[in-house]
Design a protein around this motif. Structure first.
Motif, PDB file in Angstrom:
ATOM      1  N   ALA A 120       0.921  -1.399  -0.006  1.00 16.28           N
ATOM      2  CA  ALA A 120      -0.027   0.044   0.034  1.00 16.28           C
ATOM      3  C   ALA A 120       0.672   1.327  -0.120  1.00 16.28           C
ATOM      4  O   ALA A 120       0.885   1.964   0.881  1.00 16.28           O
ATOM      5  CB  ALA A 120      -0.925   0.126   1.135  1.00 16.28           C
ATOM      6  N   SER A 162       1.495   3.718  -3.044  1.00 14.16           N
ATOM      7  CA  SER A 162       1.534   4.584  -3.937  1.00 14.16           C
ATOM      8  C   SER A 162       1.494   5.997  -3.451  1.00 14.16           C
ATOM      9  O   SER A 162       2.029   6.616  -4.143  1.00 14.16           O
ATOM     10  CB  SER A 162       0.502   4.370  -4.944  1.00 14.16           C
ATOM     11  OG  SER A 162      -0.696   4.519  -4.445  1.00 14.16           O
ATOM     12  N   ARG A 222      -3.504  -0.601  -5.469  1.00 16.05           N
ATOM     13  CA  ARG A 222      -4.598  -1.203  -6.222  1.00 16.05           C
ATOM     14  C   ARG A 222      -4.455  -0.538  -7.652  1.00 16.05           C
ATOM     15  O   ARG A 222      -4.619  -1.113  -8.575  1.00 16.05           O
ATOM     16  CB  ARG A 222      -5.979  -0.710  -5.480  1.00 16.05           C
ATOM     17  CG  ARG A 222      -6.198  -1.693  -4.349  1.00 16.05           C
ATOM     18  CD  ARG A 222      -7.285  -1.279  -3.775  1.00 16.05           C
ATOM     19  NE  ARG A 222      -7.182  -0.047  -3.413  1.00 16.05           N
ATOM     20  CZ  ARG A 222      -7.975   0.494  -2.421  1.00 16.05           C
ATOM     21  NH1 ARG A 222      -8.886   0.115  -1.958  1.00 16.05           N
ATOM     22  NH2 ARG A 222      -7.606   1.732  -1.871  1.00 16.05           N
ATOM     23  N   THR A 252      -5.446  -6.780   0.373  1.00 19.40           N
ATOM     24  CA  THR A 252      -6.367  -7.505   1.156  1.00 19.40           C
ATOM     25  C   THR A 252      -7.168  -8.655   0.693  1.00 19.40           C
ATOM     26  O   THR A 252      -7.832  -9.325   1.383  1.00 19.40           O
ATOM     27  CB  THR A 252      -7.151  -6.389   1.737  1.00 19.40           C
ATOM     28  OG1 THR A 252      -8.202  -6.065   0.749  1.00 19.40           O
ATOM     29  CG2 THR A 252      -6.584  -5.251   2.061  1.00 19.40           C
ATOM     30  N   ALA A 272      -2.220  -1.091   4.537  1.00 15.37           N
ATOM     31  CA  ALA A 272      -3.181  -1.141   3.895  1.00 15.37           C
ATOM     32  C   ALA A 272      -4.100   0.235   4.167  1.00 15.37           C
ATOM     33  O   ALA A 272      -3.728   0.811   5.247  1.00 15.37           O
ATOM     34  CB  ALA A 272      -4.028  -2.434   4.080  1.00 15.37           C
ATOM     35  N   GLY A 273      -5.077   0.295   3.496  1.00 11.96           N
ATOM     36  CA  GLY A 273      -5.966   1.640   3.959  1.00 11.96           C
ATOM     37  C   GLY A 273      -6.670   1.138   5.250  1.00 11.96           C
ATOM     38  O   GLY A 273      -6.920   0.077   5.368  1.00 11.96           O
ATOM     39  N   PHE A 332      -0.253  12.364  10.384  1.00  7.85           N
ATOM     40  CA  PHE A 332       0.713  12.636   9.487  1.00  7.85           C
ATOM     41  C   PHE A 332      -0.076  13.208   7.985  1.00  7.85           C
ATOM     42  O   PHE A 332      -1.410  12.810   8.069  1.00  7.85           O
ATOM     43  CB  PHE A 332       1.384  11.377   8.888  1.00  7.85           C
ATOM     44  CG  PHE A 332       2.412  10.890  10.004  1.00  7.85           C
ATOM     45  CD1 PHE A 332       3.940  11.406   9.537  1.00  7.85           C
ATOM     46  CD2 PHE A 332       2.291  10.252  11.272  1.00  7.85           C
ATOM     47  CE1 PHE A 332       4.851  11.162  10.643  1.00  7.85           C
ATOM     48  CE2 PHE A 332       3.322   9.810  12.195  1.00  7.85           C
ATOM     49  CZ  PHE A 332       4.669  10.442  11.542  1.00  7.85           C
TER      50      PHE A 332
HETATM   51  P1  NAD Z   1      -3.222   7.159   2.216  1.00  7.45           P
HETATM   52  O1  NAD Z   1      -4.530   7.248   1.886  1.00  7.45           O
HETATM   53  O2  NAD Z   1      -2.292   8.588   2.231  1.00  7.45           O
HETATM   54  O3  NAD Z   1      -2.344   6.270   1.325  1.00  7.45           O
HETATM   55  C1  NAD Z   1      -2.927   4.798   1.320  1.00  7.45           C
HETATM   56  C2  NAD Z   1      -2.050   3.861   0.250  1.00  7.45           C
HETATM   57  O4  NAD Z   1      -2.590   2.719   0.642  1.00  7.45           O
HETATM   58  C3  NAD Z   1      -2.164   4.512  -0.822  1.00  7.45           C
HETATM   59  O5  NAD Z   1      -1.085   3.992  -1.745  1.00  7.45           O
HETATM   60  C4  NAD Z   1      -3.530   3.362  -1.161  1.00  7.45           C
HETATM   61  O6  NAD Z   1      -3.579   3.310  -2.793  1.00  7.45           O
HETATM   62  C5  NAD Z   1      -3.188   2.135  -0.828  1.00  7.45           C
HETATM   63  N1  NAD Z   1      -3.913   1.202  -0.486  1.00  7.45           N
HETATM   64  C6  NAD Z   1      -5.141   1.261   0.118  1.00  7.45           C
HETATM   65  N2  NAD Z   1      -5.762   0.226   0.458  1.00  7.45           N
HETATM   66  C7  NAD Z   1      -5.193  -0.697  -0.475  1.00  7.45           C
HETATM   67  C8  NAD Z   1      -5.377  -2.165  -0.682  1.00  7.45           C
HETATM   68  N3  NAD Z   1      -6.171  -2.701  -0.258  1.00  7.45           N
HETATM   69  N4  NAD Z   1      -4.372  -2.762  -1.342  1.00  7.45           N
HETATM   70  C9  NAD Z   1      -3.136  -1.999  -1.712  1.00  7.45           C
HETATM   71  N5  NAD Z   1      -2.900  -0.549  -1.528  1.00  7.45           N
HETATM   72  C10 NAD Z   1      -3.881  -0.231  -0.787  1.00  7.45           C
HETATM   73  O7  NAD Z   1      -3.115   6.879   3.901  1.00  7.45           O
HETATM   74  P2  NAD Z   1      -2.169   6.797   4.755  1.00  7.45           P
HETATM   75  O8  NAD Z   1      -2.061   8.132   5.859  1.00  7.45           O
HETATM   76  O9  NAD Z   1      -0.589   6.804   4.255  1.00  7.45           O
HETATM   77  O10 NAD Z   1      -2.149   5.583   5.940  1.00  7.45           O
HETATM   78  C11 NAD Z   1      -1.594   4.468   5.934  1.00  7.45           C
HETATM   79  C12 NAD Z   1      -2.204   3.496   6.943  1.00  7.45           C
HETATM   80  O11 NAD Z   1      -1.905   4.141   8.212  1.00  7.45           O
HETATM   81  C13 NAD Z   1      -3.742   3.370   6.922  1.00  7.45           C
HETATM   82  O12 NAD Z   1      -4.082   2.210   7.470  1.00  7.45           O
HETATM   83  C14 NAD Z   1      -4.315   4.404   7.925  1.00  7.45           C
HETATM   84  O13 NAD Z   1      -5.487   3.979   8.531  1.00  7.45           O
HETATM   85  C15 NAD Z   1      -3.073   4.599   8.864  1.00  7.45           C
HETATM   86  N6  NAD Z   1      -2.710   5.478   9.760  1.00  7.45           N
HETATM   87  C16 NAD Z   1      -2.662   6.848   9.161  1.00  7.45           C
HETATM   88  C17 NAD Z   1      -2.549   8.072   9.904  1.00  7.45           C
HETATM   89  C18 NAD Z   1      -2.107   9.330   9.184  1.00  7.45           C
HETATM   90  O14 NAD Z   1      -2.363  10.531  10.029  1.00  7.45           O
HETATM   91  N7  NAD Z   1      -1.953   9.585   7.986  1.00  7.45           N
HETATM   92  C19 NAD Z   1      -2.833   8.086  11.398  1.00  7.45           C
HETATM   93  C20 NAD Z   1      -3.067   6.798  11.985  1.00  7.45           C
HETATM   94  C21 NAD Z   1      -3.270   5.560  11.155  1.00  7.45           C
END
Ligand code: NAD
Length: 259
Positions: free
Chosen positions: A14, A16, A39, A67, A89-90, A186
């Motif tokens: 995950a 990109s 994805r 997933t 993962a998301g 973040f």
């Molecule tokens: P983001 O939306 O910026 O990036 C998510 C990435 O995951 C993207 O590249 C998307 O294409 C990919 N992705 C999502 N579902 C996928 C799947 N089923 N298969 C393959 N690729 C997939 O999100 P982020 O902020 O980088 O968050 C990453 C993880 O960290 C998430 O689980 C999020 O809940 C967790 N998180 C983030 C924060 C924050 O503040 N950014 C805080 C706590 C937890």
């Protein structure tokens, strides 16, 4: 500091954009042969090219939904026997637990608990054989301080955390470590969507909601995906072999506890 992982193979899930991308870029900068997945083919291919350009290290990519069993098979075919696995993962959607049926729970468990466990299962034995392995699970600060509307996330990620706490102690003697990296806020697309929702609910603008959230953090800002990636790269380094089964919180001091 030389992290000692040049030439190692990493699968970063995950990735990109956001935190996964930050981890992939930091590892590539260390000379790791990185494979990323996400994805959407056009996005993951572009990110791989961009990281390659920024770091001078070619990055492999695969378009898949991590997933699903088929998606995991594709990712592992693109990067068989990685030395480093970054599970990501998301996150599940927010809401009220009364609205979540069994299917909603299974989706959250699949994405944020069972997928990382399946990928660990598929890769850890060859790490043990090679006497080197680094597994980092991107979880959430919500594991330490639950966020009420993110009950699906609180539950699924806590399940993963409990599982990892046991397994990490079983594999550490083979120089295979498993740790969890817990992001606070973040600056990624996911945080933007969360803040837009908060702004809408409060009848205010995104800028107001963002500024209030930043001001509420002891650091006065959000984290940058790049700095998250550097922490991940250190946990994957040869120097981090004695860090085992830990939950490393990166939240600018938002969690108010002494420990
Ligand atoms: P983001 O939306 O910026 O990036 C998510 C990435 O995951 C993207 O590249 C998307 O294409 C990919 N992705 C999502 N579902 C996928 C799947 N089923 N298969 C393959 N690729 C997939 O999100 P982020 O902020 O980088 O968050 C990453 C993880 O960290 C998430 O689980 C999020 O809940 C967790 N998180 C983030 C924060 C924050 O503040 N950014 C805080 C706590 C937890």
């Amino acid at each position: 500091m030389d992290l000692g992982i040049e030439g190692r193979r990493a699968l970063v899930c995950a990735a990109s954009k956001g935190l996964g991308r930050g981890c992939a870029e930091a590892l590539a900068r260390e000379g790791v042969d990185v494979t990323i997945c996400a994805r959407t083919e056009s996005e993951v291919a572009k990110t791989a090219a961009d990281i390659g350009e920024a770091t001078g290290r070619a990055v492999q990519w695969v378009a898949c939904d991590i997933t699903t069993p088929d998606g995991r098979a594709k990712a592992l075919a693109a990067c068989p026997q990685p030395d480093i696995l970054v599970n990501n993962a998301g996150g599940p959607p927010p809401g009220d637990f009364r609205d979540w049926d069994r299917a909603a729970w299974i989706r959250a468990l699949d994405a944020n608990m069972l997928t990382p466990i399946e990928l660990i299962k598929a890769t850890i034995d060859t790490m043990i054989e090679r006497k080197f392995g680094r597994i980092v699970n991107i979880t959430s600060g919500a594991v330490k301080a639950p966020i009420d509307v993110l009950g699906l996330s609180n539950g699924a990620r806590s399940g993963l955390t409990g599982f990892v706490a046991g397994l990490a102690r079983k594999v550490a003697r083979h120089n295979v470590t498993i740790n969890n990296l817990l992001p606070g806020q973040f600056a990624t697309d996911r945080l933007r969507v969360t803040l837009e929702g908060r702004a809408k609910a409060a009848g205010t603008t995104y800028d107001v909601a963002r500024d209030a959230a930043m001001a509420a953090n002891p650091s006065g800002r959000f984290g940058a995906p790049g700095e998250f990636g550097e922490i991940c790269a250190f946990l994957c380094s040869t120097h981090a072999g004695f860090i085992v089964g830990q939950n490393i919180l990166a939240d600018g001091g938002a969690y108010p506890g002494t420990f």
